[in-house]
Design a protein around this motif. Structure first.
Motif, PDB file in Angstrom:
ATOM      1  N   SER A  55      -2.857 -12.304 -60.928  1.00 46.51           N
ATOM      2  CA  SER A  55      -2.300 -10.964 -60.723  1.00 46.51           C
ATOM      3  C   SER A  55      -2.763  -9.965 -61.786  1.00 46.51           C
ATOM      4  CB  SER A  55      -0.778 -11.023 -60.680  1.00 46.51           C
ATOM      5  OG  SER A  55      -0.266 -11.456 -61.925  1.00 46.51           O
ATOM      6  N   GLY A  56      -3.495 -10.431 -62.781  1.00 48.77           N
ATOM      7  CA  GLY A  56      -4.037  -9.527 -63.789  1.00 48.77           C
ATOM      8  C   GLY A  56      -3.137  -9.280 -64.989  1.00 48.77           C
ATOM      9  N   LEU A  57      -1.961  -9.889 -65.008  1.00 47.72           N
ATOM     10  CA  LEU A  57      -1.082  -9.719 -66.171  1.00 47.72           C
ATOM     11  C   LEU A  57      -1.623 -10.448 -67.399  1.00 47.72           C
ATOM     12  CD1 LEU A  57       2.435 -10.123 -64.531  1.00 47.72           C
ATOM     13  CD2 LEU A  57       1.370  -8.014 -65.330  1.00 47.72           C
ATOM     14  N   LEU A  58      -2.291 -11.547 -67.168  1.00 46.12           N
ATOM     15  CA  LEU A  58      -2.867 -12.353 -68.234  1.00 46.12           C
ATOM     16  C   LEU A  58      -4.374 -12.390 -68.002  1.00 46.12           C
ATOM     17  CD1 LEU A  58      -1.809 -14.109 -70.619  1.00 46.12           C
ATOM     18  CD2 LEU A  58      -1.910 -16.056 -69.073  1.00 46.12           C
ATOM     19  N   PRO A  59      -5.154 -11.954 -68.992  1.00 45.65           N
ATOM     20  CA  PRO A  59      -6.608 -11.950 -68.779  1.00 45.65           C
ATOM     21  C   PRO A  59      -7.134 -13.370 -68.629  1.00 45.65           C
ATOM     22  CG  PRO A  59      -6.100 -11.440 -71.068  1.00 45.65           C
ATOM     23  CD  PRO A  59      -4.789 -11.513 -70.335  1.00 45.65           C
ATOM     24  N   PRO A  60      -8.206 -13.515 -67.875  1.00 46.55           N
ATOM     25  CA  PRO A  60      -8.751 -14.869 -67.706  1.00 46.55           C
ATOM     26  C   PRO A  60      -9.253 -15.406 -69.048  1.00 46.55           C
ATOM     27  CG  PRO A  60     -10.149 -13.219 -66.632  1.00 46.55           C
ATOM     28  CD  PRO A  60      -8.959 -12.514 -67.167  1.00 46.55           C
ATOM     29  N   VAL A  71       6.442  -4.981 -66.009  1.00 46.61           N
ATOM     30  CA  VAL A  71       5.745  -5.715 -67.077  1.00 46.61           C
ATOM     31  C   VAL A  71       4.311  -5.205 -67.197  1.00 46.61           C
ATOM     32  CG1 VAL A  71       4.923  -7.981 -67.834  1.00 46.61           C
ATOM     33  CG2 VAL A  71       7.230  -7.750 -66.879  1.00 46.61           C
ATOM     34  N   ALA A  72       3.656  -4.995 -66.062  1.00 42.15           N
ATOM     35  CA  ALA A  72       2.282  -4.488 -66.077  1.00 42.15           C
ATOM     36  C   ALA A  72       2.224  -3.122 -66.746  1.00 42.15           C
ATOM     37  CB  ALA A  72       1.729  -4.414 -64.656  1.00 42.15           C
ATOM     38  N   LEU A  73       3.187  -2.257 -66.439  1.00 44.95           N
ATOM     39  CA  LEU A  73       3.218  -0.942 -67.075  1.00 44.95           C
ATOM     40  C   LEU A  73       3.397  -1.080 -68.588  1.00 44.95           C
ATOM     41  CD1 LEU A  73       4.776   2.246 -65.762  1.00 44.95           C
ATOM     42  CD2 LEU A  73       5.332   1.576 -68.080  1.00 44.95           C
ATOM     43  N   LEU A  74       4.271  -1.962 -69.007  1.00 46.48           N
ATOM     44  CA  LEU A  74       4.489  -2.168 -70.437  1.00 46.48           C
ATOM     45  C   LEU A  74       3.239  -2.733 -71.107  1.00 46.48           C
ATOM     46  CD1 LEU A  74       8.117  -3.593 -70.322  1.00 46.48           C
ATOM     47  CD2 LEU A  74       7.410  -1.335 -71.154  1.00 46.48           C
ATOM     48  N   LEU A  75       2.590  -3.676 -70.445  1.00 48.08           N
ATOM     49  CA  LEU A  75       1.360  -4.238 -71.003  1.00 48.08           C
ATOM     50  C   LEU A  75       0.284  -3.168 -71.140  1.00 48.08           C
ATOM     51  CD1 LEU A  75       1.241  -7.639 -69.106  1.00 48.08           C
ATOM     52  CD2 LEU A  75       1.470  -7.336 -71.582  1.00 48.08           C
ATOM     53  N   ASP A  76       0.179  -2.300 -70.141  1.00 45.92           N
ATOM     54  CA  ASP A  76      -0.794  -1.207 -70.198  1.00 45.92           C
ATOM     55  C   ASP A  76      -0.482  -0.227 -71.321  1.00 45.92           C
ATOM     56  OD1 ASP A  76      -2.150  -2.272 -68.050  1.00 45.92           O
ATOM     57  OD2 ASP A  76      -1.284  -0.880 -66.582  1.00 45.92           O
ATOM     58  N   LEU A 113       0.811  -1.069 -74.262  1.00 50.79           N
ATOM     59  CA  LEU A 113       0.669  -1.681 -75.587  1.00 50.79           C
ATOM     60  C   LEU A 113      -0.459  -1.017 -76.356  1.00 50.79           C
ATOM     61  CD1 LEU A 113       1.061  -5.505 -74.896  1.00 50.79           C
ATOM     62  CD2 LEU A 113       2.614  -4.028 -76.172  1.00 50.79           C
ATOM     63  N   GLY A 114      -0.182  -0.647 -77.582  1.00 48.87           N
ATOM     64  CA  GLY A 114      -1.207  -0.077 -78.455  1.00 48.87           C
ATOM     65  C   GLY A 114      -1.555   1.366 -78.183  1.00 48.87           C
ATOM     66  N   THR A 115      -0.916   1.987 -77.216  1.00 46.09           N
ATOM     67  CA  THR A 115      -1.233   3.384 -76.916  1.00 46.09           C
ATOM     68  C   THR A 115      -0.444   4.326 -77.817  1.00 46.09           C
ATOM     69  OG1 THR A 115      -1.457   5.049 -75.185  1.00 46.09           O
ATOM     70  CG2 THR A 115       0.523   3.708 -75.129  1.00 46.09           C
ATOM     71  N   ARG A 116      -1.003   5.484 -78.009  1.00 42.88           N
ATOM     72  CA  ARG A 116      -0.296   6.559 -78.715  1.00 42.88           C
ATOM     73  C   ARG A 116      -0.104   7.757 -77.784  1.00 42.88           C
ATOM     74  NH1 ARG A 116      -0.364   6.219 -84.613  1.00 42.88           N
ATOM     75  NH2 ARG A 116      -1.308   4.241 -85.163  1.00 42.88           N
ATOM     76  N   ASP A 117      -0.423   7.541 -76.523  1.00 42.25           N
ATOM     77  CA  ASP A 117      -0.289   8.580 -75.515  1.00 42.25           C
ATOM     78  C   ASP A 117       1.190   8.861 -75.279  1.00 42.25           C
ATOM     79  OD1 ASP A 117      -0.535  10.318 -73.370  1.00 42.25           O
ATOM     80  OD2 ASP A 117      -0.910   8.714 -71.913  1.00 42.25           O
ATOM     81  N   PRO A 118       1.635  10.078 -75.612  1.00 44.30           N
ATOM     82  CA  PRO A 118       3.060  10.395 -75.453  1.00 44.30           C
ATOM     83  C   PRO A 118       3.573  10.217 -74.032  1.00 44.30           C
ATOM     84  CG  PRO A 118       1.957  12.117 -76.709  1.00 44.30           C
ATOM     85  CD  PRO A 118       0.889  11.188 -76.188  1.00 44.30           C
ATOM     86  N   GLU A 119       2.759  10.536 -73.029  1.00 49.06           N
ATOM     87  CA  GLU A 119       3.198  10.391 -71.641  1.00 49.06           C
ATOM     88  C   GLU A 119       3.433   8.919 -71.294  1.00 49.06           C
ATOM     89  OE1 GLU A 119       0.849  12.474 -68.741  1.00 49.06           O
ATOM     90  OE2 GLU A 119       0.626  14.194 -70.084  1.00 49.06           O
ATOM     91  N   GLN A 164       7.049   6.979 -70.372  1.00 50.14           N
ATOM     92  CA  GLN A 164       7.220   6.059 -69.246  1.00 50.14           C
ATOM     93  C   GLN A 164       7.915   4.774 -69.678  1.00 50.14           C
ATOM     94  OE1 GLN A 164       7.051   8.006 -66.578  1.00 50.14           O
ATOM     95  NE2 GLN A 164       6.144   6.261 -65.541  1.00 50.14           N
ATOM     96  N   VAL A 165       7.600   4.303 -70.880  1.00 47.62           N
ATOM     97  CA  VAL A 165       8.254   3.098 -71.406  1.00 47.62           C
ATOM     98  C   VAL A 165       9.746   3.365 -71.579  1.00 47.62           C
ATOM     99  CG1 VAL A 165       8.427   1.552 -73.404  1.00 47.62           C
ATOM    100  CG2 VAL A 165       6.173   2.184 -72.498  1.00 47.62           C
ATOM    101  N   ASP A 166      10.076   4.530 -72.156  1.00 51.21           N
ATOM    102  CA  ASP A 166      11.488   4.888 -72.332  1.00 51.21           C
ATOM    103  C   ASP A 166      12.201   4.983 -70.988  1.00 51.21           C
ATOM    104  OD1 ASP A 166      11.098   5.045 -75.067  1.00 51.21           O
ATOM    105  OD2 ASP A 166      10.890   7.232 -75.088  1.00 51.21           O
ATOM    106  N   VAL A 167      11.555   5.596 -70.007  1.00 45.23           N
ATOM    107  CA  VAL A 167      12.142   5.748 -68.672  1.00 45.23           C
ATOM    108  C   VAL A 167      12.354   4.375 -68.037  1.00 45.23           C
ATOM    109  CG1 VAL A 167      11.652   6.584 -66.321  1.00 45.23           C
ATOM    110  CG2 VAL A 167      11.289   8.084 -68.288  1.00 45.23           C
ATOM    111  N   LEU A 168      11.384   3.505 -68.196  1.00 46.48           N
ATOM    112  CA  LEU A 168      11.483   2.162 -67.632  1.00 46.48           C
ATOM    113  C   LEU A 168      12.675   1.408 -68.209  1.00 46.48           C
ATOM    114  CD1 LEU A 168       8.600  -0.255 -66.976  1.00 46.48           C
ATOM    115  CD2 LEU A 168      10.595  -1.047 -68.199  1.00 46.48           C
ATOM    116  N   VAL A 169      12.832   1.445 -69.514  1.00 48.21           N
ATOM    117  CA  VAL A 169      13.951   0.734 -70.144  1.00 48.21           C
ATOM    118  C   VAL A 169      15.281   1.365 -69.747  1.00 48.21           C
ATOM    119  CG1 VAL A 169      15.019   0.148 -72.361  1.00 48.21           C
ATOM    120  CG2 VAL A 169      12.567  -0.196 -72.029  1.00 48.21           C
ATOM    121  N   ALA A 170      15.332   2.686 -69.681  1.00 47.30           N
ATOM    122  CA  ALA A 170      16.568   3.354 -69.252  1.00 47.30           C
ATOM    123  C   ALA A 170      16.913   2.965 -67.812  1.00 47.30           C
ATOM    124  CB  ALA A 170      16.423   4.870 -69.379  1.00 47.30           C
TER     125      ALA A 170
END
Length: 165
Positions: free
Chosen positions: A23-28, A63-68, A70-76, A80-86
């Motif tokens: 499913s692409g959540l874990l790289p090969p 989970v895929a959104l959270l994985l994507d 990871l390591g970003t500094r993009d405020p948008e 989305q992470v905050d919205v997801l957890v809320a």
């Protein structure tokens, strides 16, 4: 490390690990000369992250959104992470409310038992039969029969049960 060791280290079933790869959540992983999967420490960390998110009852899409993110500094992306957890918190609170209503219904039903089964019919079973007929019962006192065989929405016992994803 091989898939069995990764599975033991994370507590994630081997078939689930393979599913996460597909499913692409874990790289090969890399493959060794004999064709076995060769997982790195990064796979272990990512799988532990996925497992933790799943333990928080997050969907695979979340989970895929959270994985994507990871390591970003993009405020948008971080919003989305905050919205997801809320949103997840809202779902948990709704399930808690549903479970509390279910508890209250079961307590009301349990109170119908006087434990004198030698001299009385089972009050719990009588209540459940009443509910099956669409009549008011201890756990749904506001129910009324709409038509023979029909169950009004307020008497639907399944509404109180938590729904799976």
């Amino acid at each position: 490390m091989r898939i069995g060791e990764l599975s033991r280290s994370t507590g994630v079933d081997i078939e689930t690990i393979r599913f996460y790869e597909k499913s692409g959540l874990l790289p090969p992983p890399a493959r060794s000369e004999n064709g076995y999967r060769d997982y790195a420490h990064a796979h272990l960390e990512r799988l532990a992250f996925i497992r933790h998110c799943r333990a928080l009852d997050m969907s695979l899409a979340d989970v895929a959104l959270l994985l994507d993110s990871l390591g970003t500094r993009d405020p948008e992306a971080l919003v989305q992470v905050d919205v997801l957890v809320a949103s997840q918190l809202g779902k948990v609170r709704a399930r808690l409310k549903s479970m509390q209503a279910l508890e209250a219904q079961l307590v009301a039903l349990q109170k119908r038992c006087d434990a004198d089964h030698d001299h009385h019919a089972c009050g719990i079973l009588e209540e459940l039969v009443s509910a099956a007929h669409g009549e008011a019962c201890a756990c749904h006192p506001g129910a009324t029969a709409a038509s023979p065989g029909a169950r009004p929405a307020s008497a639907d016992h399944a509404d109180a049960a938590p729904r799976s994803r």
